[in-house]
Motif scaffolding. Sequence first.
Motif, PDB file in Angstrom:
ATOM      1  N   MET A   1      52.359  37.649  60.118  1.00 33.59           N
ATOM      2  CA  MET A   1      53.416  38.387  59.426  1.00 33.59           C
ATOM      3  C   MET A   1      53.002  38.608  57.971  1.00 33.59           C
ATOM      4  O   MET A   1      52.662  37.664  57.265  1.00 33.59           O
ATOM      5  CB  MET A   1      54.737  37.607  59.479  1.00 33.59           C
ATOM      6  N   SER A   2      53.024  39.867  57.518  1.00 37.03           N
ATOM      7  CA  SER A   2      52.567  40.182  56.169  1.00 37.03           C
ATOM      8  C   SER A   2      53.604  39.749  55.141  1.00 37.03           C
ATOM      9  O   SER A   2      54.809  39.743  55.396  1.00 37.03           O
ATOM     10  CB  SER A   2      52.314  41.691  56.028  1.00 37.03           C
ATOM     11  N   GLU A   3      53.102  39.365  53.970  1.00 35.96           N
ATOM     12  CA  GLU A   3      53.988  38.872  52.923  1.00 35.96           C
ATOM     13  C   GLU A   3      54.707  40.020  52.239  1.00 35.96           C
ATOM     14  O   GLU A   3      54.138  41.084  52.021  1.00 35.96           O
ATOM     15  CB  GLU A   3      53.174  38.074  51.906  1.00 35.96           C
ATOM     16  N   LYS A   4      55.976  39.821  51.916  1.00 30.89           N
ATOM     17  CA  LYS A   4      56.772  40.865  51.283  1.00 30.89           C
ATOM     18  C   LYS A   4      56.334  41.046  49.837  1.00 30.89           C
ATOM     19  O   LYS A   4      55.986  40.098  49.150  1.00 30.89           O
ATOM     20  CB  LYS A   4      58.256  40.520  51.366  1.00 30.89           C
ATOM     21  N   MET A   5      56.383  42.309  49.401  1.00 31.54           N
ATOM     22  CA  MET A   5      55.886  42.657  48.078  1.00 31.54           C
ATOM     23  C   MET A   5      56.947  43.418  47.299  1.00 31.54           C
ATOM     24  O   MET A   5      57.937  43.911  47.855  1.00 31.54           O
ATOM     25  CB  MET A   5      54.613  43.507  48.185  1.00 31.54           C
ATOM     26  N   LYS A   6      56.735  43.518  45.987  1.00 26.04           N
ATOM     27  CA  LYS A   6      57.576  44.326  45.103  1.00 26.04           C
ATOM     28  C   LYS A   6      56.683  44.846  43.976  1.00 26.04           C
ATOM     29  O   LYS A   6      55.482  44.574  43.960  1.00 26.04           O
ATOM     30  CB  LYS A   6      58.728  43.489  44.537  1.00 26.04           C
ATOM     31  N   TYR A   7      57.270  45.604  43.046  1.00 25.56           N
ATOM     32  CA  TYR A   7      56.505  46.124  41.918  1.00 25.56           C
ATOM     33  C   TYR A   7      56.983  45.482  40.619  1.00 25.56           C
ATOM     34  O   TYR A   7      58.190  45.300  40.410  1.00 25.56           O
ATOM     35  CB  TYR A   7      56.657  47.645  41.803  1.00 25.56           C
ATOM     36  N   CYS A   8      56.039  45.136  39.747  1.00 23.55           N
ATOM     37  CA  CYS A   8      56.378  44.587  38.440  1.00 23.55           C
ATOM     38  C   CYS A   8      57.192  45.611  37.652  1.00 23.55           C
ATOM     39  O   CYS A   8      56.827  46.789  37.587  1.00 23.55           O
ATOM     40  CB  CYS A   8      55.107  44.214  37.669  1.00 23.55           C
ATOM     41  N   THR A   9      58.291  45.176  37.053  1.00 23.60           N
ATOM     42  CA  THR A   9      59.154  46.087  36.293  1.00 23.60           C
ATOM     43  C   THR A   9      58.577  46.468  34.934  1.00 23.60           C
ATOM     44  O   THR A   9      59.118  47.330  34.252  1.00 23.60           O
ATOM     45  CB  THR A   9      60.539  45.448  36.075  1.00 23.60           C
ATOM     46  N   ASN A  10      57.456  45.831  34.542  1.00 27.20           N
ATOM     47  CA  ASN A  10      56.823  46.163  33.268  1.00 27.20           C
ATOM     48  C   ASN A  10      55.564  47.009  33.451  1.00 27.20           C
ATOM     49  O   ASN A  10      55.467  48.117  32.936  1.00 27.20           O
ATOM     50  CB  ASN A  10      56.473  44.894  32.495  1.00 27.20           C
ATOM     51  N   CYS A  11      54.589  46.488  34.221  1.00 26.02           N
ATOM     52  CA  CYS A  11      53.301  47.183  34.333  1.00 26.02           C
ATOM     53  C   CYS A  11      53.156  47.986  35.625  1.00 26.02           C
ATOM     54  O   CYS A  11      52.218  48.760  35.773  1.00 26.02           O
ATOM     55  CB  CYS A  11      52.140  46.196  34.199  1.00 26.02           C
ATOM     56  N   GLY A  12      54.043  47.766  36.599  1.00 24.46           N
ATOM     57  CA  GLY A  12      54.000  48.554  37.825  1.00 24.46           C
ATOM     58  C   GLY A  12      53.058  48.062  38.887  1.00 24.46           C
ATOM     59  O   GLY A  12      52.944  48.677  39.950  1.00 24.46           O
ATOM     60  N   GLN A  13      52.371  46.949  38.647  1.00 25.64           N
ATOM     61  CA  GLN A  13      51.456  46.403  39.653  1.00 25.64           C
ATOM     62  C   GLN A  13      52.248  45.834  40.832  1.00 25.64           C
ATOM     63  O   GLN A  13      53.366  45.346  40.667  1.00 25.64           O
ATOM     64  CB  GLN A  13      50.590  45.304  39.040  1.00 25.64           C
ATOM     65  N   GLN A  14      51.663  45.912  42.023  1.00 26.21           N
ATOM     66  CA  GLN A  14      52.312  45.340  43.194  1.00 26.21           C
ATOM     67  C   GLN A  14      52.101  43.824  43.199  1.00 26.21           C
ATOM     68  O   GLN A  14      50.982  43.346  43.080  1.00 26.21           O
ATOM     69  CB  GLN A  14      51.754  45.953  44.477  1.00 26.21           C
ATOM     70  N   ILE A  15      53.205  43.085  43.310  1.00 27.49           N
ATOM     71  CA  ILE A  15      53.155  41.627  43.268  1.00 27.49           C
ATOM     72  C   ILE A  15      54.003  41.058  44.398  1.00 27.49           C
ATOM     73  O   ILE A  15      54.720  41.788  45.079  1.00 27.49           O
ATOM     74  CB  ILE A  15      53.653  41.082  41.906  1.00 27.49           C
ATOM     75  N   LYS A  16      53.922  39.759  44.600  1.00 26.90           N
ATOM     76  CA  LYS A  16      54.689  39.106  45.659  1.00 26.90           C
ATOM     77  C   LYS A  16      56.166  39.013  45.267  1.00 26.90           C
ATOM     78  O   LYS A  16      56.503  38.826  44.109  1.00 26.90           O
ATOM     79  CB  LYS A  16      54.143  37.704  45.929  1.00 26.90           C
ATOM     80  N   VAL A  17      57.033  39.152  46.262  1.00 27.38           N
ATOM     81  CA  VAL A  17      58.466  39.087  46.019  1.00 27.38           C
ATOM     82  C   VAL A  17      58.862  37.770  45.361  1.00 27.38           C
ATOM     83  O   VAL A  17      59.731  37.720  44.485  1.00 27.38           O
ATOM     84  CB  VAL A  17      59.239  39.285  47.354  1.00 27.38           C
ATOM     85  N   LYS A  18      58.207  36.677  45.743  1.00 29.70           N
ATOM     86  CA  LYS A  18      58.576  35.363  45.220  1.00 29.70           C
ATOM     87  C   LYS A  18      58.111  35.140  43.785  1.00 29.70           C
ATOM     88  O   LYS A  18      58.522  34.165  43.147  1.00 29.70           O
ATOM     89  CB  LYS A  18      58.018  34.263  46.114  1.00 29.70           C
ATOM     90  N   ASP A  19      57.245  36.032  43.242  1.00 30.04           N
ATOM     91  CA  ASP A  19      56.751  35.860  41.875  1.00 30.04           C
ATOM     92  C   ASP A  19      57.883  36.035  40.868  1.00 30.04           C
ATOM     93  O   ASP A  19      58.539  37.081  40.830  1.00 30.04           O
ATOM     94  CB  ASP A  19      55.642  36.876  41.560  1.00 30.04           C
ATOM     95  N   LYS A  20      58.109  35.015  40.046  1.00 30.82           N
ATOM     96  CA  LYS A  20      59.116  35.097  38.991  1.00 30.82           C
ATOM     97  C   LYS A  20      58.553  35.754  37.733  1.00 30.82           C
ATOM     98  O   LYS A  20      59.297  36.283  36.911  1.00 30.82           O
ATOM     99  CB  LYS A  20      59.645  33.707  38.662  1.00 30.82           C
ATOM    100  N   PHE A  21      57.220  35.675  37.606  1.00 29.62           N
ATOM    101  CA  PHE A  21      56.533  36.322  36.493  1.00 29.62           C
ATOM    102  C   PHE A  21      55.351  37.097  37.037  1.00 29.62           C
ATOM    103  O   PHE A  21      54.687  36.664  37.979  1.00 29.62           O
ATOM    104  CB  PHE A  21      56.051  35.289  35.459  1.00 29.62           C
ATOM    105  N   CYS A  22      55.073  38.265  36.462  1.00 30.63           N
ATOM    106  CA  CYS A  22      53.967  39.100  36.928  1.00 30.63           C
ATOM    107  C   CYS A  22      52.638  38.420  36.618  1.00 30.63           C
ATOM    108  O   CYS A  22      52.381  38.049  35.466  1.00 30.63           O
ATOM    109  CB  CYS A  22      54.017  40.459  36.250  1.00 30.63           C
ATOM    110  N   PRO A  23      51.758  38.248  37.617  1.00 32.71           N
ATOM    111  CA  PRO A  23      50.455  37.625  37.356  1.00 32.71           C
ATOM    112  C   PRO A  23      49.504  38.526  36.578  1.00 32.71           C
ATOM    113  O   PRO A  23      48.467  38.078  36.109  1.00 32.71           O
ATOM    114  CB  PRO A  23      49.921  37.351  38.772  1.00 32.71           C
ATOM    115  N   TYR A  24      49.862  39.811  36.426  1.00 32.69           N
ATOM    116  CA  TYR A  24      48.995  40.742  35.700  1.00 32.69           C
ATOM    117  C   TYR A  24      49.373  40.833  34.219  1.00 32.69           C
ATOM    118  O   TYR A  24      48.511  40.797  33.347  1.00 32.69           O
ATOM    119  CB  TYR A  24      49.055  42.134  36.330  1.00 32.69           C
ATOM    120  N   CYS A  25      50.683  40.969  33.925  1.00 32.64           N
ATOM    121  CA  CYS A  25      51.089  41.139  32.529  1.00 32.64           C
ATOM    122  C   CYS A  25      51.949  39.997  32.009  1.00 32.64           C
ATOM    123  O   CYS A  25      52.226  39.928  30.822  1.00 32.64           O
ATOM    124  CB  CYS A  25      51.826  42.473  32.348  1.00 32.64           C
TER     125      CYS A  25
END
Length: 206
Positions: A1-25
């Motif tokens: 089962m693939s992990e659910k994703m979302k987009y960072c509200t600052n930089c727009g990178q695709q990140i994991k839904v469970k991420d509380k902070f963007c790993p990119y920015c």
Amino acid sequence: MSEKMKYCTNCGQQIKVKDKFCPYCGSKQPILNQPVSSSFNGGVRSSESSSMQNQFSGYKLNVSIPEPKSVMPNGDFKKDRIFRYRESMGFTNNPNIMVYTMNNYYKKMLLIGSYGILFNKNSVLCIEDDGLLLIGLNASGHFNGKNSFIPNERVNSIHVSNIMGVQLSITIMIDGKNMKLLSPRILVYCPWQKENVNKLVDKYKV
């Protein structure tokens, strides 16, 4: 089962839904009641997906890597290639400071020895007039297309300090959270590194 994703509200990178902070920015992410699944892109045209990712910064961070793509190790460390890549993203002025950086991997090194560097995320940090641009690099020193932009209003502070005289520790506070990077003072294949590291020290040394 693939992990659910979302987009960072600052930089727009695709990140994991469970991420509380963007790993990119490093920006804090809102809690979504209905997370976007990893299949989201399947129902969206690529142009729409690109627009969604770009709207947060005003720059085209996911543009194509300049041709011809380098095959030599560290081939993308040439200043003209970096400047051309920046220009294609929409940056018109030269960066104020430009240095090669690595995520701080000391803890990983302690756990897994020298292999820790293989898990390192590398980038060229460009301090622009209106924010910070991080141009993603892979382990071979080539652009990997994973770029981020952090506008000035989200950057609380930048501090640098020396580590045994051979590299800098760079601490960037973004929305109250610290992002820590390392930057070597000298790179043999990167003649512009030393000059820019000195600029960084002059401006931001604690």
